[in-house]
Design a protein around this motif. Structure first.
Motif, PDB file in Angstrom:
ATOM      1  N   GLY A 298      21.141 -27.287 -25.341  1.00  0.00           N
ATOM      2  CA  GLY A 298      20.817 -25.995 -24.747  1.00  0.00           C
ATOM      3  C   GLY A 298      21.838 -25.635 -23.688  1.00  0.00           C
ATOM      4  O   GLY A 298      22.511 -26.511 -23.136  1.00  0.00           O
ATOM      5  N   THR A 299      21.977 -24.346 -23.411  1.00  0.00           N
ATOM      6  CA  THR A 299      22.905 -23.906 -22.376  1.00  0.00           C
ATOM      7  C   THR A 299      22.230 -23.970 -21.016  1.00  0.00           C
ATOM      8  O   THR A 299      21.011 -24.025 -20.910  1.00  0.00           O
ATOM      9  N   LYS A 300      23.043 -23.953 -19.957  1.00  0.00           N
ATOM     10  CA  LYS A 300      22.513 -24.117 -18.607  1.00  0.00           C
ATOM     11  C   LYS A 300      23.001 -22.990 -17.691  1.00  0.00           C
ATOM     12  O   LYS A 300      24.038 -22.375 -17.925  1.00  0.00           O
ATOM     13  N   ASP A 301      22.246 -22.790 -16.618  1.00  0.00           N
ATOM     14  CA  ASP A 301      22.533 -21.759 -15.630  1.00  0.00           C
ATOM     15  C   ASP A 301      23.920 -21.948 -15.034  1.00  0.00           C
ATOM     16  O   ASP A 301      24.432 -23.067 -14.967  1.00  0.00           O
ATOM     17  N   LYS A 302      24.539 -20.855 -14.597  1.00  0.00           N
ATOM     18  CA  LYS A 302      25.863 -20.943 -13.988  1.00  0.00           C
ATOM     19  C   LYS A 302      25.780 -21.345 -12.520  1.00  0.00           C
ATOM     20  O   LYS A 302      26.393 -22.324 -12.096  1.00  0.00           O
ATOM     21  N   ARG A 303      25.017 -20.600 -11.726  1.00  0.00           N
ATOM     22  CA  ARG A 303      24.988 -20.850 -10.287  1.00  0.00           C
ATOM     23  C   ARG A 303      24.035 -22.007  -9.998  1.00  0.00           C
ATOM     24  O   ARG A 303      22.920 -21.825  -9.485  1.00  0.00           O
ATOM     25  N   ALA A 304      24.471 -23.196 -10.334  1.00  0.00           N
ATOM     26  CA  ALA A 304      23.662 -24.400 -10.160  1.00  0.00           C
ATOM     27  C   ALA A 304      24.539 -25.610 -10.440  1.00  0.00           C
ATOM     28  O   ALA A 304      25.649 -25.497 -10.971  1.00  0.00           O
TER      29      ALA A 304
END
Length: 663
Positions: A298-304
């Protein structure tokens, strides 16, 4: 149920009536840490830190949502569409060749196409033109250049004159494009170049037998060792199908290259302030492979700060370890590098573990951020009540603002609606709506909307904006009319295209939940949808899942057989059934309001099909721990939170229920 408005465009129906509190999130990147939980219930960075087991049916019977496939990211995939990057289009050629050479290549392509149109008038023979792309000493990089150029421009052939790579028009393409449409010729050459085992390609139906014979002869003469052809169908529906031979691979590939094809290396990727696709593009360019050689759950959040599992094909563990230092310079750390037998499948995860920090915690309406001991006790009581309520009752399972594109003037669901209405020109113009401000991306978008000049806008668009550059390149090539705009959308990989209609369907789902709670309350009502007893788990086949849906009867409502946590609402699509009460009527009215009353949720011109799916009305967090404490003097109270969510759930929505405001 408490209901308020908010500033994020989301309905605000809450399950609990606690007061909540104020606070700020993501002030620092490390305030938001996301760690994938694998199918065995272990955090993927478990070697670095002990992982808490993910919630199971034994520990919490309400956590039964692992059948959904989604992520807290704009490219989430809860309805099981393929998000794997399917082509090198997602890796901008300017990243492989450099900006200057990439622009020279585009100019070369335009001049070739112009020459083809003028050839009958005495123009130059396009076959005599060549362009050097430069020298590439690394064989992996050469392979990447060959494949990426041929995919983006199927009518070109690439030639290596060690170590230089040159391009010229492919005469085979020219010959085939005189027999079939240019679109078919491009698709066929991409099919040939991909060489996917057991794959086939079918040309459009052709009722002219002599013409079919000419196509057969060409294919057998030029590609006979690689493919076999046959005609099938009757009369005007007869078409030519081409299939790769079982052992049909170019003979020039060495034994070492064949062996490399079967190498898979798994690793855990830790990234900071990077989107998953952005990280993959950089790693692919560095390793000399294609983005499609990477697979992930799965893809993940950028600002993290995020930890996730990945598998890369055709790269050995030793070679990946050699590149770790280069990746670290771009905010990526690789660990647990090891050989595996197969790629990673999208959705192969149980959920995500979150380590969050909420700063400057204070009561709603408080004039001071902190104060005496009495105020601190009051704040501690507010926090405890909020967290224990959500722990016990769960939260409304809304799609979060990331689903729709935060900070954008025109959000993704509006683009998706235009695509479902098959208004390609409007969809393109909405896609290029600029944000407020004068950053380079907004300048490029504004220039396109004002001038309709895709070429000039492409020159202004930052190299990092791969989707925008792909669209502009296609618009420059095919024009900005309806057909050109459709081809511009087709230039995006399927997972990127389908995100926008899914964003629209997610918006409708959010509104449906708010309507359901506002009109029918927190009791299970006749006509609501639930899973049949013993059928809570969804198969990979969406059509079979519809048969597992049960419609609550009047008797079951009176007897209280089901709880609100078991109620499902459908994401609009062509295989789902709708509730058989006022909510079902609301869906029909809502879609009709957008002109979709007869929509089949298929966009044939863009090869998109939306079957729909079912999503639980409520979600629940598991393994919750928290601590409210003071930092340095004057900084206010800080709340640290640790919990697990299933893969379809948004931490920001969970916090929204806890705090009764947008974090």
């Amino acid at each position: 149920m408490k209901q308020d408005g908010d500033g994020a465009g989301l309905p605000a129906c809450f399950v609990s009536n606690h007061e909540g509190f104020l606070g700020s999130m993501k002030r620092f990147i490390r305030d938001f840490v996301v760690t994938e939980i694998d199918v065995h219930g272990q955090q993927v960075n478990a070697a670095a830190a002990p992982a808490a087991p993910h919630c199971s049916q034994k520990s919490n019977s309400r956590c039964k949502q692992d059948w959904q496939v989604a992520e807290e990211h704009p490219f989430s995939a809860d309805c099981r569409f393929d998000l794997t990057i399917s082509s090198p289009d997602t890796l901008d050629l300017s990243m492989i060749l450099g900006q200057a050479v990439s622009e020279q290549l585009e100019q070369f392509v335009v001049s070739l196409r112009d020459d083809v149109m003028e050839e009958d008038g005495g123009g130059d023979n396009p076959g005599n033109k060549e362009l050097s792309l430069g020298s590439f000493t690394d064989k992996y990089q050469r392979a990447n250049v060959h494949r990426a150029v041929r995919h983006c421009f199927p009518f070109l052939m690439t030639v290596t004159i060690q170590p230089e790579i040159r391009v010229r028009e492919d005469p085979d393409y020219r010959e085939l494009s005189q027999l079939v449409s240019e679109e078919e010729a491009e698709d066929f050459f991409r099919f040939i170049d991909a060489k996917v085992q057991d794959s086939s390609y079918t040309f459009h139906p052709d009722d002219n037998k002599e013409h079919r014979t000419a196509v057969h002869h060409f294919l057998n003469r030029r590609f006979g060792k690689l493919v076999e052809t046959k005609s099938f169908g009757e009369h005007e529906r007869t078409a030519i199908s081409v299939r790769l031979r079982e052992r049909g691979r170019p003979k020039k590939r060495s034994a070492d290259e064949r062996k490399e094809e079967d190498v898979y290396t798994a690793f855990t990727l830790c990234k900071e302030n990077l989107e998953t696709l952005e990280a993959i593009s950089y790693m692919a360019a560095t390793l000399g492979v294609l983005p499609s050689d990477f697979t992930y759950a799965g893809t993940k959040d950028k600002r993290a700060v995020t930890y996730q599992s990945m598998v890369v094909k055709k790269v050995s563990p030793q070679r990946l370890m050699e590149k770790r230092a280069e990746f670290e310079k771009r905010g990526m750390r690789l660990s647990q590098i090891r050989s595996v037998a197969e790629p990673l499948k999208l959705g192969r995860l149980q959920g995500n573990h979150f380590d969050l920090v909420v700063r400057n915690v204070r009561p709603h309406g408080a004039e001071e951020a902190h104060g005496g001991a009495e105020k601190q006790r009051h704040l501690a009581a507010l926090v405890e009540e909020a967290l224990e309520n959500v722990k016990a009752r769960g939260f409304v399972n809304y799609y979060g603002p990331q689903r729709f594109g935060t900070g954008q003037g025109v959000q993704s669901d509006q683009v998706g609606l235009a695509l479902l209405q098959e208004d390609m020109v409007t969809a393109v113009r909405l896609f290029f709506s600029p944000e407020d401000g004068d950053d380079p991306q907004s300048q490029a978008k504004r220039h396109f909307l004002q001038t309709d000049n895709a070429k000039e806008s492409l020159a202004l668009m930052p190299v990092s904006k791969a989707r925008e550059r792909l669209m502009l390149r296609a618009l420059n090539r095919y024009g900005t009319g309806p057909e050109g705009c459709a081809k511009a959308w087709l230039s995006l990989p399927h997972g990127m295209r389908v995100f926008y209609p899914h964003a629209y369907c997610s918006r409708v789902w959010n509104e449906a939940v708010a309507h359901r709670l506002a009109t029918l309350g927190h009791k299970v009502r006749q006509g609501d949808l639930v899973w049949r007893q013993g059928a809570e788990k969804v198969d990979d086949n969406e059509e079979s899942s519809a048969a597992k849906i049960h419609v609550v009867t009047e008797q079951e409502e009176q007897q209280g057989v089901y709880s609100l946590a078991q109620v499902l609402l459908p994401m609009p699509g062509n295989t789902v059934k709708y509730p058989e009460n006022g909510v079902g009527a609301w869906y029909r009215e809502r879609l009709a309001r957008d002109g979709l009353e007869s929509c089949r949720f298929r966009v044939g011109s863009l090869k998109m099909n939306l079957p729909g799916c079912y999503r639980p009305l409520l979600a629940n967090l598991c393994n919750l721990t928290y601590h409210l404490h003071s930092k340095e003097e004057g900084a206010g109270q800080v709340l640290t939170l640790n919990f697990d969510l299933d893969s379809s759930c948004y931490a920001t929505i969970c916090l929204r229920e806890i705090m009764k405001c947008d974090p």
